[in-house]
Design a protein around this motif. Structure first.
Motif, PDB file in Angstrom:
ATOM      1  N   THR A 142    -100.253 -20.374  73.247  1.00 27.84           N
ATOM      2  CA  THR A 142    -100.577 -20.793  74.611  1.00 27.84           C
ATOM      3  C   THR A 142     -99.660 -21.917  75.072  1.00 27.84           C
ATOM      4  OG1 THR A 142    -102.891 -20.146  74.279  1.00 27.84           O
ATOM      5  CG2 THR A 142    -102.424 -21.660  76.087  1.00 27.84           C
ATOM      6  N   THR A 143     -99.388 -22.857  74.177  1.00 24.29           N
ATOM      7  CA  THR A 143     -98.461 -23.938  74.511  1.00 24.29           C
ATOM      8  C   THR A 143     -97.076 -23.385  74.811  1.00 24.29           C
ATOM      9  OG1 THR A 143     -99.672 -25.516  73.141  1.00 24.29           O
ATOM     10  CG2 THR A 143     -97.389 -26.042  73.637  1.00 24.29           C
ATOM     11  N   THR A 144     -96.635 -22.400  74.033  1.00 24.16           N
ATOM     12  CA  THR A 144     -95.327 -21.797  74.259  1.00 24.16           C
ATOM     13  C   THR A 144     -95.275 -21.105  75.608  1.00 24.16           C
ATOM     14  OG1 THR A 144     -94.969 -21.513  71.887  1.00 24.16           O
ATOM     15  CG2 THR A 144     -93.649 -20.156  73.353  1.00 24.16           C
ATOM     16  N   ALA A 145     -96.368 -20.457  76.009  1.00 25.59           N
ATOM     17  CA  ALA A 145     -96.414 -19.826  77.328  1.00 25.59           C
ATOM     18  C   ALA A 145     -96.204 -20.866  78.425  1.00 25.59           C
ATOM     19  CB  ALA A 145     -97.742 -19.097  77.528  1.00 25.59           C
ATOM     20  N   GLY A 146     -96.853 -22.024  78.272  1.00 27.12           N
ATOM     21  CA  GLY A 146     -96.673 -23.095  79.246  1.00 27.12           C
ATOM     22  C   GLY A 146     -95.264 -23.653  79.242  1.00 27.12           C
ATOM     23  N   LYS A 147     -94.698 -23.832  78.049  1.00 21.91           N
ATOM     24  CA  LYS A 147     -93.335 -24.354  77.947  1.00 21.91           C
ATOM     25  C   LYS A 147     -92.322 -23.366  78.515  1.00 21.91           C
ATOM     26  CE  LYS A 147     -94.047 -27.336  73.904  1.00 21.91           C
ATOM     27  NZ  LYS A 147     -93.639 -27.610  72.507  1.00 21.91           N
ATOM     28  N   LEU A 148     -92.562 -22.069  78.300  1.00 21.53           N
ATOM     29  CA  LEU A 148     -91.653 -21.069  78.844  1.00 21.53           C
ATOM     30  C   LEU A 148     -91.694 -21.090  80.367  1.00 21.53           C
ATOM     31  CD1 LEU A 148     -89.703 -18.725  78.523  1.00 21.53           C
ATOM     32  CD2 LEU A 148     -91.662 -17.194  78.242  1.00 21.53           C
ATOM     33  N   ALA A 149     -92.890 -21.250  80.922  1.00 25.20           N
ATOM     34  CA  ALA A 149     -92.998 -21.379  82.372  1.00 25.20           C
ATOM     35  C   ALA A 149     -92.187 -22.573  82.858  1.00 25.20           C
ATOM     36  CB  ALA A 149     -94.465 -21.525  82.774  1.00 25.20           C
ATOM     37  N   ARG A 150     -92.231 -23.650  82.109  1.00 26.44           N
ATOM     38  CA  ARG A 150     -91.484 -24.859  82.463  1.00 26.44           C
ATOM     39  C   ARG A 150     -89.975 -24.597  82.429  1.00 26.44           C
ATOM     40  NH1 ARG A 150     -93.045 -30.350  82.261  1.00 26.44           N
ATOM     41  NH2 ARG A 150     -91.381 -31.819  81.740  1.00 26.44           N
ATOM     42  N   VAL A 151     -89.515 -23.866  81.414  1.00 25.15           N
ATOM     43  CA  VAL A 151     -88.090 -23.521  81.311  1.00 25.15           C
ATOM     44  C   VAL A 151     -87.660 -22.683  82.500  1.00 25.15           C
ATOM     45  CG1 VAL A 151     -86.415 -22.185  79.987  1.00 25.15           C
ATOM     46  CG2 VAL A 151     -87.986 -23.698  78.797  1.00 25.15           C
ATOM     47  N   LEU A 152     -88.479 -21.676  82.860  1.00 28.22           N
ATOM     48  CA  LEU A 152     -88.113 -20.774  83.953  1.00 28.22           C
ATOM     49  C   LEU A 152     -88.133 -21.496  85.299  1.00 28.22           C
ATOM     50  CD1 LEU A 152     -90.040 -17.570  82.809  1.00 28.22           C
ATOM     51  CD2 LEU A 152     -87.613 -18.106  82.537  1.00 28.22           C
TER      52      LEU A 152
END
Length: 404
Positions: A217-227
């Protein structure tokens, strides 16, 4: 009266008096005992608080738990969208700056290369030295097949080239490790808009899968941040409906980067319904990328495959799934590899995200998981910070391991 007194003073009178006294005493004792027996036999008065006895009640029928609303891959319920809010939104770190910082962090964590270079630089390598090299590679979770391949290549090249120069040995090790990591694999995230026959923008979709506790779940949030840092619009779908904290955690990430979250209105709702709603909402808004977080429960392999398969099928009724990213904890080693195999069978995994790769003693999992699944590592996480997620670069990884 004198006659009575004379009688009482005579032996006969005394005997009569004693008999009378004994008789009277016996009557008193008998009366007391009878009174007690009468009280014991009398019924006890009912206490006011005691309820009268009721006839036995027939057992109630068990009521089955209400099932989650099924999605027959048709029209699910309307979504609940958690707005990111109008508060201050954190600005993500730029992509070049983030990658440079992550390279430095990975380089500072390496220990495998130092051990291997130290052994390979010895004047005369004995059997014990080669065993030390092999043990080091296995402890790094390189896996038996990859270790055997690397050992064979190192033995051959060290013998043929006959060098002990540290720079030459480092170059040999770098080339062989890079060959194992396979720089030719496609590690790009394919997030182009999905083709469609109507005028709506069909968003690219990313399905995040993996065991709970790996940082999914944290990775999903971080990926959103990257995009978002790359200028893309993003929508998050909280399809892990069996863990209430997952949707809240995703909403927190959404608020940090200005991204809305589509979530269920109750715990235990159908994950496929949430995924469907998220993609539909993304299409209606003209969103570039929809990231769907899923549950990572591993009670049974069959249940996992059924659930993930259903989520993927429901999404694909609207748009193709662009990426299925499997999130693995790099520190779990070979156990993580077993998890990867289960998820690879449940969903068509297109890429791997390795979290907690800041301890390169387990860095060999990069090689072993790629060899087993034929799927590239696309992203790596090196810490708990919001910007500690970066594209995986094979050259940077190898250089960090050998200390360049």
């Amino acid at each position: 009266m004198d006659a009575v007194l004379s009688l009482l003073q005579s032996p006969v009178g005394i005997a009569l008096a004693v008999l009378v006294a004994v008789a009277v005493l016996a009557l008193v004792v008998w009366g007391v005992r009878r009174g007690r027996a009468g009280r014991d036999e009398a019924p006890l008065p009912r206490r006011e608080e005691e309820a009268p006895e009721r006839p036995p009640r027939a057992p109630e029928e068990s009521i089955p738990a209400e099932p989650a609303p099924a999605v027959d891959e048709g029209v699910p319920a309307s979504p609940t969208v958690a707005q990111a809010g109008a508060g201050a939104v954190e600005a993500p770190e730029s992509v070049p700056s983030r990658m440079q910082r992550l390279r430095a962090r990975l380089a500072g964590a390496g220990t495998i290369g130092a051990t291997l270079l130290g052994v390979l630089s010895r004047a005369d390598l004995q059997a014990a030295d080669w065993e030390e090299i092999e043990d080091t590679l296995l402890m790094a979770d390189l896996g038996v097949p990859a270790t055997e391949r690397l050992m064979g290549a190192l033995r051959t090249r060290v013998k043929v080239e006959g060098t002990r120069d540290p720079q030459a040995v480092r170059q040999i090790l770098a080339e062989e490790l890079l060959a194992l990591v396979d720089p030719a694999m496609d590690r790009a995230l394919h997030l182009d808009p999905a083709p469609g026959g109507d005028a709506r923008v069909r968003p690219a979709t990313v399905l995040m899968v993996g065991v709970n506790g790996t940082g999914k779940t944290t990775t999903a949030g971080k990926l959103a941040r990257v995009l978002v840092a790359e200028g893309k619009s993003v929508l998050l779908g909280a399809a892990d409906t069996f863990r209430a904290a997952a949707a809240d955690q995703l909403a927190t990430w959404g608020a940090r980067v200005g991204v809305d979250v589509v979530r269920a209105d109750r715990e235990g709702a159908d994950p496929a319904s949430v995924a469907f709603d998220a993609v539909r909402e993304g299409a209606e808004r003209g969103i570039d990328v929809v990231i769907v977080d899923t549950a990572g429960r591993l009670q049974t392999k069959t249940a996992l495959m059924d659930e993930l398969g259903k989520v993927k099928r429901v999404i694909e009724k609207q748009v193709p799934v662009s990426e299925v990213l499997l999130v693995l904890d790099a520190t779990t080693g070979q156990n993580g590899l077993r998890q990867a195999e289960v998820f690879a069978q449940a969903a068509d995994v297109t890429g791997i995200v390795l979290t907690k790769l800041d301890g390169s003693a387990k860095g060999g999992i990069v090689v072993s998981v790629q060899r087993e699944l034929g799927v590239p590592v696309k992203l790596v996480g090196l810490g708990e910070g919001p910007d500690d997620l970066s594209p995986f670069d094979p050259h940077d990884f190898v250089n960090a391991i050998i200390g360049e």
